[in-house]
Every structure is written in structure tokens, then in C-alpha cells.
Design a protein around this motif. Structure first.
Motif, PDB file in Angstrom:
ATOM      1  N   THR A 152     -27.705 -15.586 -69.681  1.00 44.13           N
ATOM      2  CA  THR A 152     -28.739 -14.679 -69.205  1.00 44.13           C
ATOM      3  C   THR A 152     -28.250 -14.102 -67.883  1.00 44.13           C
ATOM      4  N   PRO A 153     -27.862 -12.816 -67.851  1.00 43.42           N
ATOM      5  CA  PRO A 153     -27.272 -12.236 -66.639  1.00 43.42           C
ATOM      6  C   PRO A 153     -28.126 -12.478 -65.402  1.00 43.42           C
ATOM      7  N   GLY A 154     -27.462 -12.934 -64.337  1.00 45.87           N
ATOM      8  CA  GLY A 154     -28.138 -13.175 -63.082  1.00 45.87           C
ATOM      9  C   GLY A 154     -28.946 -14.439 -63.026  1.00 45.87           C
ATOM     10  N   VAL A 155     -29.027 -15.164 -64.152  1.00 46.94           N
ATOM     11  CA  VAL A 155     -29.912 -16.329 -64.211  1.00 46.94           C
ATOM     12  C   VAL A 155     -29.177 -17.606 -64.603  1.00 46.94           C
ATOM     13  N   GLU A 156     -28.564 -17.626 -65.800  1.00 47.53           N
ATOM     14  CA  GLU A 156     -28.070 -18.896 -66.319  1.00 47.53           C
ATOM     15  C   GLU A 156     -26.940 -18.699 -67.320  1.00 47.53           C
ATOM     16  N   LEU A 157     -25.972 -19.611 -67.268  1.00 49.31           N
ATOM     17  CA  LEU A 157     -24.899 -19.694 -68.252  1.00 49.31           C
ATOM     18  C   LEU A 157     -24.897 -21.113 -68.817  1.00 49.31           C
TER      19      LEU A 157
END
Length: 512
Positions: A199-204
Motif C-alpha cells: 500500500t503506497p505510503g503505508v505498508e509493505l
């Protein structure tokens, strides 16, 4: 069935009974979570775009692998390449690839993939690296050969350390199939972990790849969460929402020390921080005057910043080149002296100071950059702080769009030449200008085969950088990282001069 046969069967059964639990214990288990100090972006998955800071390698060490890379105990460790050699004349480097290694999609890792990855590399120092290479050859799937135009003592420094990402290998067929944008959305690598979700900018989220050649990872799932506010990262660590939290400076680091179950780990590495006088080559700018640049340097109390932001663990060096690098030259200390700063400003025609415009910084360095702004303002150099998210900061910096002052960081590996090439020589990825005498000496050292003569040339280059006051050096950083009670092995400090947890296949949770 005879006694001998019965005994053999019994031994086999016992052996299976013993081995079965061992295999179960060896399988990856559990989840380990990191709280990151910057926003996650797709460019972090892309070895071809390493931008001159060490942050992307935090992700590359999980998803990808390199022919050669730093590992515990070795600055250049055989990885996808099991060995390499150099011809006596220094013109040919040949790598022998490890057999049986596969990408996450099942494709074999071949010399053609390594060649493709080198040729598509476009990150920091790509031009410096590729300009020296006459040809890249793949005589067979297990051999990669570089032919240089002339002997170049820094080839392995640029290629086989995080000075660049050129040795990190991606699958040629897959990239050509999905395209460049498709690869960033769904990267496939040869590392110990494969992508699950992003999730870009949030979580990998990544999961252990059971076919990794080096060893089976201990932890099944790794989660990287962006939390640019340091207080948020500390709260995540204290609540158990993160097992490892980066960048807990100052008071937050002290709070980690005081909290039962948490551990503070200062991790020194090759990240030097400095302020670039971006307009020093503009004759209409106050920063064109060396006296003004020197005044700014005298104005900043770097040791006080070190104590406040890094609990004194960072090193005051006076150079953009890390102390541990080959060919490092120790400059004389420019002391904190606000009275001298004001005197120099008056001599330069600014007795009441001047409006100095913006100081641009990565959002993760806001606290340190703000301290610099306060010290400059105290002597009359009026500066406005302009923090940017990391991706925007690096893009604007590399495109030479930033003016006035730029708070610069670089944790990329290499030696004095690799650091100078990127930031202080004509054509460097982040060089806003250069000086003819420095450029001349830099060209001379690049082809010098005698290490002593080369060292003398690079020392002279660094001396000129110091004398011209091209930069305002702050420190060589030690990252203050905290980890929680579930962690048996954080991975911090396992690789010398590297700040993040790695190698990921070695990290471990307690009871796992």
C-alpha cells in the motif's frame, strides 16, 4: 522379519521421529514488523533506481539479491556470484554465477539477467560506472564478463557495494513482459522474501521464499510500516505494533532506554549529513562569498546538536566522506564560534545578516535541520525550513531544482572517490557545481593505479573542498533504533557500516 531387519526399521522410524520436529522448527514462523521513518514508494523496489542514499537497500535486501554485496564479516561477499576474478592487466572482471538459484517466479538466475540488470541501471553514478565499461559478455548462462576501457581500481567499489545498485539482479524475461511500471507494481526478485502486498505510503508485506539459496529465513512474514512522525514510531514500539522502530532521536531515544522490555541500539554507518550551499556558483548570491559560507559553518554548534538529537553517538567529522572510507582525509575542525560568524558576515557586507531563503530537507531530518536553522538565525542568517517527503526531496535534488541551502544525507557505501564523484565533481548526480582544480585532480586519481599516489590526489581534493567551504558538514550519523522484547536477533549491526536490519534471513523472534 529377522532381528537385523527389525532393528533397521526401528532406527528408520526413530530417525523420522527426530527429524520431523526439527524440520517443523526450521520452517519460517511468525511476523516481525518495522516502523520506518519515511514514506514507502515503489521506487524502493527497483535496484535500477538507487538514488544515492542507503534507504532503498532496506527493501532490496529483502526482495532482491546481488552478484556481490556486503554481508556479515565481508564488505564484498559472494552472493548470486559464487566467485569472481580479475585479469592481471585489470581490464577484465569475470563472475561465476551460483548454480540452481531461482527468482521468485521460478525462472533461473542467469548471466543474461545480470547483464540486463547492469545495462538498465540508471541510478546514482550510473554514468561513471558505464563510461568505463567497453563490453559486457555472457559466454554461457553461468559466466558474466566485464571488459573495461582502461584499468579502473574502483570498479568493484562501484559495482559490488551499495555505492550503486548495478549488481542487484532482476529477471529479464519478467521485466520485458510486464514493463517498467509493471515491475514496480509487482516486483519479482531472487531475495529471501517475496512480495505479498504493498500500500503506497503505508505498508509493505513480504513473505519468506522457501527457495532462497543461502538459508531458509527464520521469520515467515516481514511487515514494513511507514510512520514519519517519530513519536508515532515510539508508540508503535511500546504497544507492540512494531518490533523494530528506526530514527528515535533525542528524548525518544532516552525513553526507549527507560522503558522495560525495550532496547536502544545506536547503529553507526556511512551516512554523513551536511548542508550544501547550492547557490555558491551564482555570482549574485551571498553564498558565492566564501566568508559567508565560513560564517555559516562557525554558526552551528554541531556537538550540541549531536547530544540533543543523537545522544552523542554520532561523530563530528567535518567532511562529507565517512571516516571508514578508503582515502579519507581528516579536515581541521571549524569550531563553533558565533562571534567569528558575525565578524565574517560584517566583512562580507552583511553586518545585520541577510535573508538566506530556504533550507530544504528530507522530512526525516527535520529536527536536525531545524536546529541548524536556529543556529544560523541566531547570527543573522535568516532561513526558512522546507521539509519534503523523501521521494520528492530526492527527485528535486537530483533534478537540480532546489535553491539556497540543501540539507544533504548520503549513506551509500564506497570510498572517498565515490562520495566526491556524486556530490562535488562535474557531472555528479547531486553536484550543483564544481571547481576546475578539483575536477582536474579528480580525473587524475580515477586512472591512477598506485594506491599511495591516488590517496595523495584524493587527499588534495578533500583539502580543496574544505578550503573552499563547499559544504557545511554536520556529522556522521549513528541511527538510534529501538526494538522490543519479542526480538531475539534484530539484524542491526550484523553488516558493518550498514544501519538497517539485515540480512533478513538471519533476523529471529524469541522462541522461534
Amino acid at each position: 522379519m529377522g532381528k537385523t531387519s527389525s532393528r533397521c526399521v526401528m532406527i528408520a522410524v526413530l530417525a523420522l521421529a527426530v527429524l520431523a520436529p526439527a524440520r517443523a522448527l526450521a520452517a519460517p514462523e511468525g511476523q516481525m514488523t518495522w516502523a520506518l521513518h519515511f514514506s514507502l514508494a515503489p521506487t524502493l523496489f527497483e535496484p535500477a533506481e538507487t538514488p544515492g542514499v542507503v534507504s532503498p537497500f532496506m527493501i532490496l535486501y529483502a526482495l532482491h539479491d546481488a552478484l556481490v554485496k556486503p554481508m556479515p564479516g565481508k564488505a564484498m561477499a559472494p552472493s548470486l556470484a559464487e566467485s569472481w576474478n580479475v585479469s592481471p592487466d585489470g581490464l577484465v572482471y569475470e563472475f561465476v554465477l551460483r548454480k540452481g538459484v531461482k527468482f521468485h517466479n521460478g525462472d533461473p538466475v542467469t548471466a543474461e539477467d545480470a547483464k540486463f540488470s547492469f545495462e538498465r541501471y540508471r541510478g546514482v553514478s550510473a554514468k561513471a560506472l558505464k563510461d568505463k565499461v567497453a563490453a559486457v559478455e555472457t559466454p554461457d548462462p553461468s559466466h558474466l564478463r566485464f571488459r573495461l576501457k582502461q584499468p579502473w581500481p574502483d570498479f568493484m567499489t562501484f559495482y559490488a557495494t551499495p555505492a550503486t545498485g548495478a549488481a542487484w539482479v532482476v529477471p529479464k524475461k519478467y521485466v520485458e513482459k510486464v514493463g517498467e511500471d509493471g515491475f514496480k507494481k509487482a516486483p519479482v526478485g531472487a531475495g529471501p522474501y517475496r512480495l505479498v502486498s504493498f500500500t503506497p505510503g503505508v505498508e509493505l508485506v513480504v513473505e519468506a521464499f522457501d527457495g532462497y539459496w543461502r538459508k531458509t529465513p527464520n521469520v515467515k512474514r516481514l511487515v514494513f510500516k511507514s510512520a514519519t512522525d517519530p513519536t508515532t514510531r515510539l508508540v508503535m514500539l511500546k504497544k507492540g505494533d512494531a518490533d523494530v522502530a528506526y530514527g528515535l532521536s533525542g528524548e525518544l531515544g532516552e525513553e526507549v532506554r527507560r522503558t522495560p522490555g525495550l532496547t536502544l541500539r545506536p547503529t553507526p554507518f556511512t551516512s554523513t549529513h551536511w548542508v550544501l550551499f547550492a547557490d555558491q556558483w551564482d555570482t549574485n548570491s551571498p553564498w558565492h562569498d566564501r566568508r559567508v559560507r565560513l560564517a555559516a559553518t562557525h554558526a552551528v554548534d554541531r556537538q550540541a546538536i549531536n547530544q540533543a538529537e543523537a545522544l552523542g553517538f554520532s561523530k563530528i567529522t567535518g567532511s562529507i566522506v565517512p571516516i571508514s572510507f578508503d582515502f579519507y582525509w581528516q579536515p581541521p575542525v571549524i569550531p563553533y564560534d558565533p562571534a567569528k560568524a558575525r565578524q565574517l558576515l560584517a566583512e562580507a557586507g552583511h553586518p545585520r545578516g541577510f535573508e538566506a531563503g530556504d533550507l530544504w530537507c528530507d522530512v526525516s531530518t527535520t529536527a536536525t535541520a531545524e536546529a541548524v536553522v536556529n543556529y544560523l538565525t541566531a547570527v543573522g542568517i535568516k532561513v526558512k525550513l522546507r521539509p519534503l517527503e523523501r521521494a520528492a526531496m530526492l527527485g528535486s535534488f537530483r533534478d537540480k531544482k532546489l535553491k539556497n541551502l540543501v540539507f544533504t544525507i548520503s549513506g551509500i557505501h564506497g570510498n572517498a572517490a565515490t562520495r566526491i564523484e556524486a556530490f562535488a565533481a562535474t557531472g555528479g548526480a547531486y553536484a550543483y557545481g564544481a571547481y576546475p582544480d578539483i575536477d582536474g585532480l579528480f580525473r587524475d586519481q580515477a586512472g591512477e593505479q598506485d594506491p599511495k599516489k591516488r590517496e595523495a590526489l584524493l587527499h588534495k581534493v578533500q583539502q580543496l573542498i574544505h578550503e573552499k567551504v563547499m559544504f557545511l558538514p554536520i556529522w556522521q550519523l549513528s541511527v538510534l533504533t529501538g526494538y522490543g522484547s519479542r526480538v531475539a536477533e534484530s539484524g542491526l549491526g550484523l553488516i558493518a557500516d550498514y544501519p538497517w536490519s539485515a540480512p533478513y534471513e538471519d533476523v529471529k523472534l524469541k522462541g522461534k
